[in-house]
Scaffold this active site. Sequence first.
Site, short mmCIF file in Angstrom:
data_model
loop_
_atom_site.label_atom_id
_atom_site.label_comp_id
_atom_site.label_asym_id
_atom_site.label_seq_id
_atom_site.Cartn_x
_atom_site.Cartn_y
_atom_site.Cartn_z
CD GLU A 53 -7.59 -3.90 4.41
OE1 GLU A 53 -7.22 -3.16 5.34
OE2 GLU A 53 -7.13 -5.04 4.21
N GLY A 102 -8.57 -4.76 -3.74
CA GLY A 102 -7.54 -4.18 -4.59
C GLY A 102 -7.68 -4.71 -6.01
CB CYS A 154 19.39 -11.79 -20.33
SG CYS A 154 19.88 -10.89 -21.77
N1 LLP Z 1 -5.66 -6.27 2.42
C1 LLP Z 1 -4.54 -6.91 2.77
C2 LLP Z 1 -4.10 -6.86 4.16
C3 LLP Z 1 -3.79 -7.59 1.82
O1 LLP Z 1 -2.69 -8.21 2.19
C4 LLP Z 1 -4.22 -7.58 0.46
C5 LLP Z 1 -3.44 -8.26 -0.56
C6 LLP Z 1 -5.39 -6.89 0.13
C7 LLP Z 1 -6.09 -6.25 1.15
C8 LLP Z 1 -5.93 -6.81 -1.27
O2 LLP Z 1 -6.28 -8.03 -1.78
P1 LLP Z 1 -6.94 -8.14 -3.25
O3 LLP Z 1 -8.33 -7.56 -3.15
O4 LLP Z 1 -6.09 -7.34 -4.16
O5 LLP Z 1 -6.91 -9.56 -3.55
N2 LLP Z 1 1.03 -10.06 -5.71
C9 LLP Z 1 -0.04 -11.05 -5.63
C10 LLP Z 1 -1.16 -10.60 -4.73
C11 LLP Z 1 -0.73 -10.34 -3.31
C12 LLP Z 1 -1.86 -9.85 -2.48
C13 LLP Z 1 -1.36 -9.36 -1.18
N3 LLP Z 1 -2.32 -8.80 -0.31
C14 LLP Z 1 -0.54 -11.32 -7.05
O6 LLP Z 1 0.00 -10.75 -7.98
O7 LLP Z 1 -1.43 -12.13 -7.23
#
Ligand code: LLP
Length: 444
Positions: free
Chosen positions: A297, A299, A368
């Site tokens: 997964e 992202g 602000c």
């Molecule tokens: N799968 C699950 C179950 C997850 O919780 C996440 C990310 C991903 C896949 C994808 O992970 P990636 O490949 O994107 O690292 N808002 C935070 C990041 C939170 C990630 C949450 N889960 C930031 O801006 O760094």
Amino acid sequence: MRMFHTRDTLKVNEKGHLEIGGADCSELAAQFGTPLYVFDEAYIRQMMRVYRDTIEEEYDGNGLVLYASKAFSCEAMYAVADSEGLGADVVSGGELYTAMQAGFPAKKIVMHGNNKLPYELSYALDCGVGTIVVDAAAEADFLDSIAGKREIVQDVLIRINPGVEAHTHAYVQTATPDSKFGFSVAGGAAEEIVRYVLQKKNLRLRGFHCHIGSQIFEKQSFVIAAQKVLAFVAEMKEKTGFEADTVNLGGGFGIWYAEGDPMIAPAGYREYLSALIAAVREGCAAYGLRLPRLMLEPGRSVVGEAGITLYTVGNIKNIPGIRKYLAVDGGMFDNPRYALYQSRYTAVLANRAGEEPEEIVAIAGKCCESGDLIGTEFHLPKAEQGDILAVLSTGAYNYSMASNYNRNFIPPAVLVKEGRAEYIVRPQTYEDLVRNDVIPARLK
Ligand code: LLP
């Protein structure tokens, strides 16, 4: 040479302007206005293909790469993921709805969430979502009952917490023993829920999911997690007779944000998958297991470096001996990551991208709130009001975490292909901001 020169997607053209995917950022700013999220389609597709092809070539295609759409969810992203043969990971009814609106095949969707709401689970079944990742016993009860009413058997995975410490910002660690996510292997909670779900008539347990955190570069963290998941598969087979046929190892691969971060070209991400695939093969051989279907997964690594944000420099405030602030027309409402995680970024003056940096400045937003910063350590040429500022690597968790704080507009997004940009998220209007507001009659 400036760091961004080495990225395929970003170049400085003969006018000295920053280009993304062949489009001149000054022209994009003039055409679409700022703030503006800009995404390079070629980079996104390249990343998707690297993951997809690695499974194809190194794991006989026995798997599915799910685009973790929380990183950047809008209809066009699901359309791109679908056209590349990917599945999608969604974490809310809203993400699922967006995918459905884009015509995404429901069977290739995996639904996550540590507290999925009844309406979200019902909607998931109505859509025919392929897999739901169970994260609570009560959720298994509810899902079993609504699947029973529909006379279907729903495929599920169980999210387990293998207790892997990943090296990243504490707020984005999700598999340490203290986590709201998953069932801990160590305490026996994972085994208990496996036995529980196996009794459910309308749930078909397919296997396990684990995600150890985000923005992680250490291959070893992923490998250890994979080993622990395989050990758990073997243990469950021995204790309960259930042998998982699917293993979902989550996402989390790190990207380049600023100097000091590793800079991995798209093809380089193959190594992460290769290491995971090797760990799965070795685990299966060691424990005498069938090779499971492998899900991943990613992202951030798919869209993070594919995106930049363009701003216009507004007021400049120099506080002698302290710092210089460049205020831009965006801020924490389009990128809350500095406020939340002290995230680092790199900025470039897009209309003067060939010039050498002369000073270190802070970039402030227009909210602000003193903490409304994009960061405090940007190396830039001396900027002037009206310059176009590009903040790099903003493709993931920027638009998706944006808000209308201070009733600012969430910026629109454009997708660039071969130098041509088109809206994938249109600009908001003042009407959008008040669309759901109501003044009760007694206040009129
Ligand atoms: N799968 C699950 C179950 C997850 O919780 C996440 C990310 C991903 C896949 C994808 O992970 P990636 O490949 O994107 O690292 N808002 C935070 C990041 C939170 C990630 C949450 N889960 C930031 O801006 O760094």
